[in-house]
Design an enzyme around this catalytic site. Structure first.
Site, PDB file in Angstrom:
ATOM      1  N   HIS A 156      79.117 -36.624 -42.170  1.00  0.00           N
ATOM      2  CA  HIS A 156      80.283 -37.463 -41.890  1.00  0.00           C
ATOM      3  C   HIS A 156      81.285 -36.618 -41.122  1.00  0.00           C
ATOM      4  CE1 HIS A 156      83.290 -40.655 -42.423  1.00  0.00           C
ATOM      5  NE2 HIS A 156      84.140 -39.636 -42.507  1.00  0.00           N
ATOM      6  N   CYS A 157      81.662 -37.089 -39.945  1.00  0.00           N
ATOM      7  CA  CYS A 157      82.542 -36.300 -39.082  1.00  0.00           C
ATOM      8  C   CYS A 157      83.959 -36.864 -39.124  1.00  0.00           C
ATOM      9  CB  CYS A 157      82.019 -36.317 -37.638  1.00  0.00           C
ATOM     10  SG  CYS A 157      83.056 -35.354 -36.516  1.00  0.00           S
ATOM     11  N   PRO A 158      84.899 -36.163 -39.744  1.00  0.00           N
ATOM     12  CA  PRO A 158      86.289 -36.640 -39.744  1.00  0.00           C
ATOM     13  C   PRO A 158      86.909 -36.599 -38.358  1.00  0.00           C
ATOM     14  CG  PRO A 158      86.135 -34.443 -40.701  1.00  0.00           C
ATOM     15  CD  PRO A 158      84.729 -34.889 -40.447  1.00  0.00           C
TER      16      PRO A 158
END
Ligand SMILES: [Zn+2]
Ligand SMILES: [Zn+2]
EC number: 2.3.1.225
Length: 322
Positions: A156-158
């Protein structure tokens, strides 16, 4: 012998005879790249102007300084910058807003899955997501941030505000690549600006004087340079790590971190053997779905429905030859 600095400035002067040392033409008077100082006399600092007026000469000289002097080649400068910018925003938008590979199921399908798994005695959390109430495909993972299962989950890439999975991993790589290109543009632009606008050189004044002078010459440009160098470092590390995993290991970031949880990986103290690794060249063709006008035939897998690692690369039931 003319120094490289003298050559650069003389070329930037736009068709006039070359001079030794600093060129002595007024800034931007004839459409060529302006130089500093505008007159023959030396000044300690450039004139204070607006930011746009300061940036304009630098941007004029960043790309193809020789070709930019000729009007018919001037479009190359804007074209190159424009394409990099468009590609960056396109890949960022696709990484941000496109479906990363969400595994969807209707209420009827969820009930049917639970009954089937319960009857076969395989209702365990390694293949069943108790949150989404679905049978998890191989290589998928439940994202705790987004609260959904993602096919071929990488991480998951913020930064892009989305999961990175089978649906947008290629765009994420494109985003990193063009982000790196844009950062290189920024660093190069800053260096060109200092060469033109700041009355100091590294060889003449030494390291600390040079740093002090360029920092005071334009503090905004210096801040931009520091930001660019910082982002350059982490983007290079990230893109190299991603390419290594995709091409050399044939695994995702999640699989690399949690390889011991999955039965289909053979993990030793020094390596991870992946059943999805088909060699560096093949891995890249399959990942980017490279066809090159029919030269390659990438194996395309629908990871949202792939529940087994037993791949049949010819029947179309698992891997589907294009
Ligand atoms: Zn889930
Ligand atoms: Zn997520």
């Amino acid at each position: 012998m003319m120094s490289s600095r003298g050559v650069f400035l003389a070329q930037a002067g736009g068709g006039r005879p070359r001079v030794r040392g600093r060129a002595r033409t007024p800034a931007g008077r004839d459409g060529g790249c302006p130089v500093w100082p505008p007159s023959g006399r030396r000044e300690a600092r450039p004139r204070r102007t607006t930011l746009a007026a300061e940036l304009r000469p630098a941007s004029d000289c960043v790309v193809f300084p020789k070709l930019a002097e000729k009007k018919k080649f001037a479009f190359l400068r804007e074209l190159q910058q424009f394409h990099t910018l468009v590609a960056l925003f396109y890949n960022f938008g696709k990484s941000w807003k496109s479906d990363p590979g969400i595994i969807k199921a209707s209420e009827e399908q969820k009930k049917k899955t639970i009954v089937e798994l319960a009857e076969t005695g395989s209702l365990d959390l390694s293949i069943f997501c108790s949150t989404c109430l679905i049978r998890k495909p191989v290589r998928s993972k439940h994202c705790a941030v987004c609260n959904r299962c993602i096919a071929k989950f990488d991480h998951h890439c913020p930064w892009v505000g989305n999961c990175v999975g089978s649906g947008n991993h290629r765009y994420f790589m494109g985003y990193l690549f063009f982000l790196l290109c844009m950062i290189c543009w920024m660093i190069y632009g800053c260096i060109c600006y200092w060469r033109i606008h700041c009355a100091t050189t590294y060889t003449k004044d030494g390291f600390w004087t040079y740093v002090t002078q360029i920092a005071t010459c334009s503090s905004w440009m210096f801040w931009m340079f520091l930001n660019s160098v910082f982002h350059f470092m982490w983007v290079v590390v990230l893109i190299m790590c991603q390419i290594y995993q995709i091409a050399c290991l044939g695994i995702t970031t999640n699989e690399r971190m949690n390889a011991r949880r999955y039965k289909h990986f053979k993990v030793t103290s020094t390596s991870i053997e992946s059943p999805f690794n088909h060699g560096c060249f093949r891995n890249l063709i399959d990942f980017f779905e490279l066809r090159c006008c029919g030269l390659f035939r990438p194996v395309v897998v629908d990871w949202t429905t792939q529940h087994s690692i037993d791949y049949d690369q010819t029947s179309g039931s698992g891997y589907q030859l294009v």
